[in-house]
Enzyme design. Structure first.
Site, mmCIF file in Angstrom:
data_model
loop_
_atom_site.group_PDB
_atom_site.id
_atom_site.type_symbol
_atom_site.label_atom_id
_atom_site.label_comp_id
_atom_site.label_asym_id
_atom_site.label_seq_id
_atom_site.Cartn_x
_atom_site.Cartn_y
_atom_site.Cartn_z
ATOM 1 N N TYR A 18 0.807 -1.246 -0.097
ATOM 2 C CA TYR A 18 -0.096 0.050 -0.097
ATOM 3 C C TYR A 18 0.986 1.303 0.027
ATOM 4 O O TYR A 18 0.626 2.145 -0.664
ATOM 5 C CB TYR A 18 -0.966 -0.127 1.195
ATOM 6 N N HIS A 22 1.138 4.356 -2.962
ATOM 7 C CA HIS A 22 1.085 5.569 -2.856
ATOM 8 C C HIS A 22 2.376 6.382 -2.978
ATOM 9 O O HIS A 22 2.420 7.264 -3.408
ATOM 10 C CB HIS A 22 0.400 5.806 -1.547
ATOM 11 N N TYR A 41 -4.218 16.123 1.707
ATOM 12 C CA TYR A 41 -4.729 14.726 1.929
ATOM 13 C C TYR A 41 -3.498 13.723 2.467
ATOM 14 O O TYR A 41 -2.589 13.701 1.925
ATOM 15 C CB TYR A 41 -5.079 14.005 0.392
ATOM 16 N N TRP A 76 -7.476 3.695 -10.661
ATOM 17 C CA TRP A 76 -6.732 3.658 -9.348
ATOM 18 C C TRP A 76 -7.560 2.452 -8.339
ATOM 19 O O TRP A 76 -6.826 1.605 -7.798
ATOM 20 C CB TRP A 76 -6.421 5.030 -8.740
ATOM 21 N N TRP A 77 -8.767 2.722 -8.266
ATOM 22 C CA TRP A 77 -9.587 1.595 -7.261
ATOM 23 C C TRP A 77 -9.408 0.538 -7.884
ATOM 24 O O TRP A 77 -9.239 -0.403 -6.927
ATOM 25 C CB TRP A 77 -11.059 2.198 -7.431
#
Length: 104
Positions: A18, A22, A41, A76-77
């Site tokens: 993860y 990112h 964010y 991306w999802w």
């Protein structure tokens, strides 16, 4: 400006992956998120529960929900669906968090 916080869930064994994904976030995805009004964010991991806690700041008039219709966000999802809890459309399962305290 509005601040929004929410929780997502990581699957066991995928914290490093993860983080890697990112760290290599696509520039066009960052642009799409910015275009929806999000200008700050952050995502934090609780390693014990594998909960991801996200906080985003949204400009006045911004609409983060507009991301749902953006092809790059959906791509991306799809890429992230193998390592987190997702809905039927591969969007991350997000639980809104209620503000309880803020210190200026």
């Amino acid at each position: 400006m509005e601040e929004q916080a929410f929780r997502m869930k990581l699957k066991p064994g995928f914290a490093d992956e993860y983080k890697r994904r990112h760290d290599e976030i696509w520039p066009e995805l960052k642009k799409a998120i910015s275009e929806s009004g999000v200008y700050d964010y952050s995502i934090y991991l609780d390693e014990e529960s594998l909960s991801l806690f996200a906080v985003q700041k949204v400009r006045d008039g911004g609409n983060p929900d507009a991301q749902k219709g953006m092809a790059i966000v959906r791509k991306w999802w799809d890429m992230m669906a193998d390592i987190m809890d997702v809905n039927d459309d591969n969007s991350p399962v997000c639980v809104s968090l209620r503000p309880m305290f803020h210190m200026d």
